[in-house]
Every structure is written in C-alpha cells, then in structure tokens.
Design an enzyme around this catalytic site. Structure first.
Site, PDB file in Angstrom:
ATOM      1  N   MET A  41     -45.832 -30.870  -0.336  1.00  0.00           N
ATOM      2  CA  MET A  41     -45.192 -32.214  -1.119  1.00  0.00           C
ATOM      3  C   MET A  41     -43.961 -31.969  -0.525  1.00  0.00           C
ATOM      4  SD  MET A  41     -46.681 -32.046  -4.739  1.00  0.00           S
ATOM      5  CE  MET A  41     -48.458 -31.706  -5.122  1.00  0.00           C
ATOM      6  N   MET A  72     -48.601 -33.960   2.031  1.00  0.00           N
ATOM      7  CA  MET A  72     -48.229 -35.104   1.107  1.00  0.00           C
ATOM      8  C   MET A  72     -47.076 -35.344   1.582  1.00  0.00           C
ATOM      9  SD  MET A  72     -50.088 -34.300  -2.417  1.00  0.00           S
ATOM     10  CE  MET A  72     -50.524 -32.397  -2.034  1.00  0.00           C
ATOM     11  N   MET A 141     -58.716 -38.930  -3.192  1.00  0.00           N
ATOM     12  CA  MET A 141     -57.801 -38.487  -4.291  1.00  0.00           C
ATOM     13  C   MET A 141     -58.314 -39.024  -5.348  1.00  0.00           C
ATOM     14  SD  MET A 141     -55.640 -36.450  -2.946  1.00  0.00           S
ATOM     15  CE  MET A 141     -54.727 -36.077  -4.572  1.00  0.00           C
ATOM     16  N   GLY A 146     -48.990 -35.506  -6.327  1.00  0.00           N
ATOM     17  CA  GLY A 146     -47.879 -35.087  -6.916  1.00  0.00           C
ATOM     18  C   GLY A 146     -47.866 -33.991  -8.049  1.00  0.00           C
ATOM     19  N   GLY A 148     -50.253 -31.251 -10.383  1.00  0.00           N
ATOM     20  CA  GLY A 148     -51.617 -30.870 -11.044  1.00  0.00           C
ATOM     21  C   GLY A 148     -51.760 -31.226 -12.516  1.00  0.00           C
ATOM     22  N   GLY A 149     -52.953 -31.170 -13.023  1.00  0.00           N
ATOM     23  CA  GLY A 149     -52.954 -31.393 -14.433  1.00  0.00           C
ATOM     24  C   GLY A 149     -53.395 -32.755 -14.954  1.00  0.00           C
ATOM     25  N   ASP A 177     -60.072 -34.418  -4.920  1.00  0.00           N
ATOM     26  CA  ASP A 177     -58.824 -33.817  -5.264  1.00  0.00           C
ATOM     27  C   ASP A 177     -58.259 -34.322  -6.505  1.00  0.00           C
ATOM     28  OD1 ASP A 177     -56.827 -32.021  -5.444  1.00  0.00           O
ATOM     29  OD2 ASP A 177     -56.078 -32.623  -3.698  1.00  0.00           O
ATOM     30  N   GLY A 178     -58.407 -33.763  -7.480  1.00  0.00           N
ATOM     31  CA  GLY A 178     -57.508 -34.301  -8.495  1.00  0.00           C
ATOM     32  C   GLY A 178     -58.583 -34.555  -9.931  1.00  0.00           C
ATOM     33  N   GLY A 179     -57.985 -33.678 -10.950  1.00  0.00           N
ATOM     34  CA  GLY A 179     -58.858 -33.731 -12.114  1.00  0.00           C
ATOM     35  C   GLY A 179     -60.348 -33.383 -12.201  1.00  0.00           C
ATOM     36  N   GLY A 199     -57.504 -27.392  -9.440  1.00  0.00           N
ATOM     37  CA  GLY A 199     -56.059 -26.419  -9.739  1.00  0.00           C
ATOM     38  C   GLY A 199     -56.160 -25.860 -11.094  1.00  0.00           C
ATOM     39  N   SER A 200     -55.799 -26.909 -12.109  1.00  0.00           N
ATOM     40  CA  SER A 200     -55.869 -26.189 -13.516  1.00  0.00           C
ATOM     41  C   SER A 200     -57.223 -25.893 -14.077  1.00  0.00           C
ATOM     42  CB  SER A 200     -55.373 -27.358 -14.485  1.00  0.00           C
ATOM     43  OG  SER A 200     -55.236 -28.634 -13.787  1.00  0.00           O
TER      44      SER A 200
HETATM   45  C1  DX5 Z   1     -52.355 -33.154  -6.608  1.00  0.00           C
HETATM   46  C2  DX5 Z   1     -52.869 -32.092  -5.603  1.00  0.00           C
HETATM   47  C3  DX5 Z   1     -53.989 -31.308  -6.318  1.00  0.00           C
HETATM   48  C4  DX5 Z   1     -53.864 -30.691  -7.500  1.00  0.00           C
HETATM   49  C5  DX5 Z   1     -55.025 -30.559  -8.369  1.00  0.00           C
HETATM   50  O1  DX5 Z   1     -51.188 -33.878  -5.904  1.00  0.00           O
HETATM   51  O2  DX5 Z   1     -53.180 -32.672  -4.395  1.00  0.00           O
HETATM   52  O3  DX5 Z   1     -54.527 -30.695  -5.217  1.00  0.00           O
HETATM   53  O4  DX5 Z   1     -53.304 -29.471  -7.243  1.00  0.00           O
HETATM   54  O5  DX5 Z   1     -54.766 -30.352  -9.515  1.00  0.00           O
HETATM   55  P1  DX5 Z   1     -55.658 -30.447 -10.796  1.00  0.00           P
HETATM   56  O6  DX5 Z   1     -57.157 -29.978 -10.241  1.00  0.00           O
HETATM   57  O7  DX5 Z   1     -55.101 -29.712 -11.859  1.00  0.00           O
HETATM   58  O8  DX5 Z   1     -55.937 -31.908 -10.963  1.00  0.00           O
HETATM   59 ZN    ZN Z   2     -54.511 -31.443  -2.799  1.00  0.00          ZN
END
Ligand code: DX5
Ligand code: ZN
Length: 233
Positions: A41, A72, A141, A146, A148-149, A177-179, A199-200
């Site tokens: 990022m 990103m 996405m 931007g 996580g979580g 990717d995301g949630g 991620g989380s």
């Molecule tokens: C968000 C990232 C993701 C993020 C996912 O901008 O691209 O890779 O880390 O995190 P979770 O799984 O916590 O939504």
């Molecule tokens: Zn990502």
C-alpha cells in the site's frame, strides 16, 4: 506451479506481527498455508502504507510456497521491476490504478512472474473482459482496499460468478480478498473462486508461540470452502 482449481488459502501478512515476519511466515506455512499474500500500500491509491521492495525481498527467503504480491499503488508500472526482483511469484495490479492495465499486465509478464488483475468492489466484472488472456489470476476485492478486518461486501459473490463464466476453461485463478471467514468463504467458492485471502480470520487468537491456532483457523476456512464445492458438485 501447475494450474488447478483446488482451494488455496493465502493468509495476508498484513495481520501478522510486524516485528516478526520471518517467524510468522514460517508458522503459517507449517500450519498449512498454500500461498503467502503480501499487501503493498502506498498511502495514495489506498489510505495506508506498508511494504516497499526491500521489505518484500526480506520476506522472500522465508516463503517456501508461493509469494503473491498485491500492489495497491498508483502508478504501478515504475515499480513492477523492483517487486519482481524482490522475489514476487505473482504480481497483481488494480484496473483502477492507471489508464493502461493492458500495458501493466504485459510489463508484469515480461518480468517472468505471474500476472493478476484486481477489481475493487465498485468496478464491474466487464472491466477485465479484454485482458483475461494476459492474466494468471483475477482478484475480486470484497472490501475497499486499505485495511484488514473489514466487513465482506456481498456484491462480490455475483461478480465472482460472472467472471468465472467469462474465464470458461482458461487456466486463470479467481482470488477473493476481504472479509473472508468460514461464513463467507463458501459463498465465493460456490460462485467459482479457488484462492482465498484471509488476514484477520487466520491470525486471530494465535501467535508464533501458539501457531496451532493459525492451523485451526485455516482449517475452518478450508473445510467450509470445500463443503461448498461438494454441495455444488
Ligand atoms: C485489504 C487487503 C487484504 C486484507 C484482508 O486492503 O488487500 O488482503 O489484509 O484482510 P481481512 O481478511 O482481515 O479482511
Ligand atoms: Zn490483499
């Protein structure tokens, strides 16, 4: 890497302990991660800042599986060579990041690494229709990039179905990717996804001292995802 559509779990190290990346990468791989997802990022394309090429280069020797680098950043093209040299196995770039995604994907492949194209939640599936033959993966996405979580955005499910249909039998992965959690993973897998970034949901409750928690978290996502495959079959 030979192509297949088996479910792959790609933990995002954005949720790891930032003072301990080497051990965190080793822990998730030992516990069953298929890929390692690195979120880059720039504080401009997205409102957060993470890893430059030297950081990615430092991760490289610890990654024994497959290092998937999600850029990103805008502009993208001036940095492709540096991230390829840092050791990325795949580089993914956003269609929203610049005017010439076709040129960007060509530049990624010219570096000898796999190329992925990324769509934000507000970008329609059709935006990738004319670049699929330049891609090894489409990343959809399901949060605004931007952080996580964040909460899963459900419109990504229908978008996944559309893109799966557009891909047909071409060897192109669909990554989400995301949630992603054990609750949301089956929705996107049933629609056609095969690579799940989390991620989380992978790192929560664990640490390098309790890596078995990472293993349990990944198994919960994988079992839920594979259950959706069985149901769809
Ligand atoms: C968000 C990232 C993701 C993020 C996912 O901008 O691209 O890779 O880390 O995190 P979770 O799984 O916590 O939504
Ligand atoms: Zn990502």
């Amino acid at each position: 890497m030979s192509f297949d559509r088996s479910i792959k779990i790609a933990p995002s190290i954005l949720s790891a302990d930032f003072a301990n990346f080497g051990a965190e990468i080793q822990a998730i791989e030992a516990q069953g991660a298929d890929w390692v997802h690195v979120d880059v990022m720039d504080g401009h394309f997205v409102p957060n800042l993470t890893f430059g090429p030297p950081a990615v280069k430092a991760f490289r020797p610890h990654v024994k599986t497959f290092m998937d680098v999600h850029l990103m950043i805008a502009p993208v093209d001036p940095y492709i060579e540096a991230y390829a040299e840092a050791g990325a196995d795949m580089i993914t770039a956003h269609v929203e990041a610049g005017p010439h995604i076709h040129r960007t994907l060509q530049a990624i492949r010219a570096q000898g690494v796999k190329a992925g194209v990324v769509l934000n939640p507000g970008t329609p599936a059709d935006a990738v229709a004319d670049v699929l033959d330049l891609c090894d993966m489409v990343l959809i996405m399901t949060v605004n990039p931007g952080f996580g979580g964040q909460k899963f955005i459900h419109s990504g499910v229908e978008k996944t179905r559309k893109i799966r249909h557009m891909i047909g039998d071409r060897p192109i992965h669909i990554q989400i990717d995301g949630g992603i959690t054990p609750e949301t993973a089956p929705l996107v897998v049933e629609a056609g996804a095969d690579v799940l970034v989390a991620g989380s949901a992978v790192f929560k409750g664990g640490s390098v001292d309790t890596p078995e928690v990472y293993g349990q978290n990944m198994r919960a996502i994988r079992e839920a995802a594979e259950g959706a495959r069985v149901k769809a079959a």
